[in-house]
Design a protein around this motif. Sequence first.
Motif, mmCIF file in Angstrom:
data_model
loop_
_atom_site.group_PDB
_atom_site.id
_atom_site.type_symbol
_atom_site.label_atom_id
_atom_site.label_comp_id
_atom_site.label_asym_id
_atom_site.label_seq_id
_atom_site.Cartn_x
_atom_site.Cartn_y
_atom_site.Cartn_z
ATOM 1 N N ASN A 176 0.842 -1.195 0.000
ATOM 2 C CA ASN A 176 0.000 0.000 0.000
ATOM 3 C C ASN A 176 0.877 1.245 0.000
ATOM 4 O O ASN A 176 1.974 1.244 0.540
ATOM 5 C CB ASN A 176 -0.907 0.015 1.235
ATOM 6 C CG ASN A 176 -1.984 -1.033 1.157
ATOM 7 O OD1 ASN A 176 -2.912 -0.914 0.377
ATOM 8 N ND2 ASN A 176 -1.852 -2.078 1.956
ATOM 9 N N SER A 177 0.362 2.311 -0.571
ATOM 10 C CA SER A 177 1.131 3.556 -0.629
ATOM 11 C C SER A 177 1.150 4.231 0.739
ATOM 12 O O SER A 177 0.283 4.000 1.580
ATOM 13 C CB SER A 177 0.515 4.510 -1.656
ATOM 14 O OG SER A 177 -0.730 4.987 -1.184
ATOM 15 N N PHE A 178 2.161 5.081 0.945
ATOM 16 C CA PHE A 178 2.243 5.830 2.192
ATOM 17 C C PHE A 178 1.004 6.710 2.375
ATOM 18 O O PHE A 178 0.509 6.858 3.492
ATOM 19 C CB PHE A 178 3.519 6.686 2.224
ATOM 20 C CG PHE A 178 4.704 5.951 2.759
ATOM 21 C CD1 PHE A 178 5.102 6.110 4.073
ATOM 22 C CD2 PHE A 178 5.424 5.088 1.951
ATOM 23 C CE1 PHE A 178 6.193 5.432 4.577
ATOM 24 C CE2 PHE A 178 6.511 4.410 2.439
ATOM 25 C CZ PHE A 178 6.906 4.569 3.757
ATOM 26 N N LEU A 179 0.509 7.274 1.290
ATOM 27 C CA LEU A 179 -0.682 8.111 1.369
ATOM 28 C C LEU A 179 -1.880 7.304 1.852
ATOM 29 O O LEU A 179 -2.614 7.724 2.753
ATOM 30 C CB LEU A 179 -0.978 8.750 0.009
ATOM 31 C CG LEU A 179 -2.205 9.647 -0.059
ATOM 32 C CD1 LEU A 179 -2.058 10.828 0.904
ATOM 33 C CD2 LEU A 179 -2.424 10.134 -1.479
ATOM 34 N N HIS A 180 -2.085 6.122 1.266
ATOM 35 C CA HIS A 180 -3.207 5.266 1.650
ATOM 36 C C HIS A 180 -3.097 4.845 3.114
ATOM 37 O O HIS A 180 -4.075 4.891 3.866
ATOM 38 C CB HIS A 180 -3.251 4.039 0.732
ATOM 39 C CG HIS A 180 -4.365 3.104 1.035
ATOM 40 N ND1 HIS A 180 -5.654 3.306 0.591
ATOM 41 C CD2 HIS A 180 -4.398 1.963 1.767
ATOM 42 C CE1 HIS A 180 -6.420 2.325 1.024
ATOM 43 N NE2 HIS A 180 -5.676 1.494 1.749
ATOM 44 N N VAL A 181 -1.898 4.441 3.528
ATOM 45 C CA VAL A 181 -1.695 3.980 4.909
ATOM 46 C C VAL A 181 -1.864 5.127 5.894
ATOM 47 O O VAL A 181 -2.506 4.974 6.935
ATOM 48 C CB VAL A 181 -0.311 3.314 5.067
ATOM 49 C CG1 VAL A 181 -0.053 2.928 6.515
ATOM 50 C CG2 VAL A 181 -0.201 2.090 4.167
ATOM 51 N N SER A 182 -1.319 6.283 5.570
ATOM 52 C CA SER A 182 -1.434 7.422 6.497
ATOM 53 C C SER A 182 -2.897 7.826 6.674
ATOM 54 O O SER A 182 -3.315 8.188 7.776
ATOM 55 C CB SER A 182 -0.593 8.602 6.021
ATOM 56 O OG SER A 182 -1.076 9.118 4.797
ATOM 57 N N ARG A 183 -3.681 7.752 5.620
ATOM 58 C CA ARG A 183 -5.117 8.059 5.741
ATOM 59 C C ARG A 183 -5.824 7.012 6.588
ATOM 60 O O ARG A 183 -6.708 7.340 7.381
ATOM 61 C CB ARG A 183 -5.749 8.147 4.365
ATOM 62 C CG ARG A 183 -5.369 9.410 3.633
ATOM 63 C CD ARG A 183 -6.033 9.496 2.280
ATOM 64 N NE ARG A 183 -5.680 10.746 1.607
ATOM 65 C CZ ARG A 183 -5.878 10.986 0.337
ATOM 66 N NH1 ARG A 183 -6.443 10.057 -0.443
ATOM 67 N NH2 ARG A 183 -5.534 12.128 -0.193
ATOM 68 N N ALA A 184 -5.452 5.740 6.429
ATOM 69 C CA ALA A 184 -6.087 4.673 7.202
ATOM 70 C C ALA A 184 -5.752 4.785 8.693
ATOM 71 O O ALA A 184 -6.611 4.543 9.548
ATOM 72 C CB ALA A 184 -5.648 3.308 6.671
ATOM 73 N N VAL A 185 -4.526 5.170 8.997
ATOM 74 C CA VAL A 185 -4.100 5.276 10.397
ATOM 75 C C VAL A 185 -4.564 6.598 11.008
ATOM 76 O O VAL A 185 -4.849 6.679 12.190
ATOM 77 C CB VAL A 185 -2.556 5.132 10.501
ATOM 78 C CG1 VAL A 185 -2.066 5.397 11.899
ATOM 79 C CG2 VAL A 185 -2.126 3.748 10.043
#
Length: 66
Positions: free
Chosen positions: A50-59
């Motif tokens: 997963n991209s950093f953007l996707h993960v940061s939004r999820a967290v």
Amino acid sequence: MPVDPRTLANDRFPCWAEEPPVPAEGSLVPGSQFHDEQWIMAAGMLARGNSFLHVSRAVGCSRTTL
């Protein structure tokens, strides 16, 4: 072709691939506002590609925090 286990006997992993040290304070990221479960989830998501953007939004944090 299967790997011969004898070839792995003296292998050394790079320092980034070794097990992390156990934190003295008992948390993965001391002083973090996020729970250990969130950091574990983020690490798993990143490991799966997963991209950093996707993960940061999820967290719920910024990309730089990751």
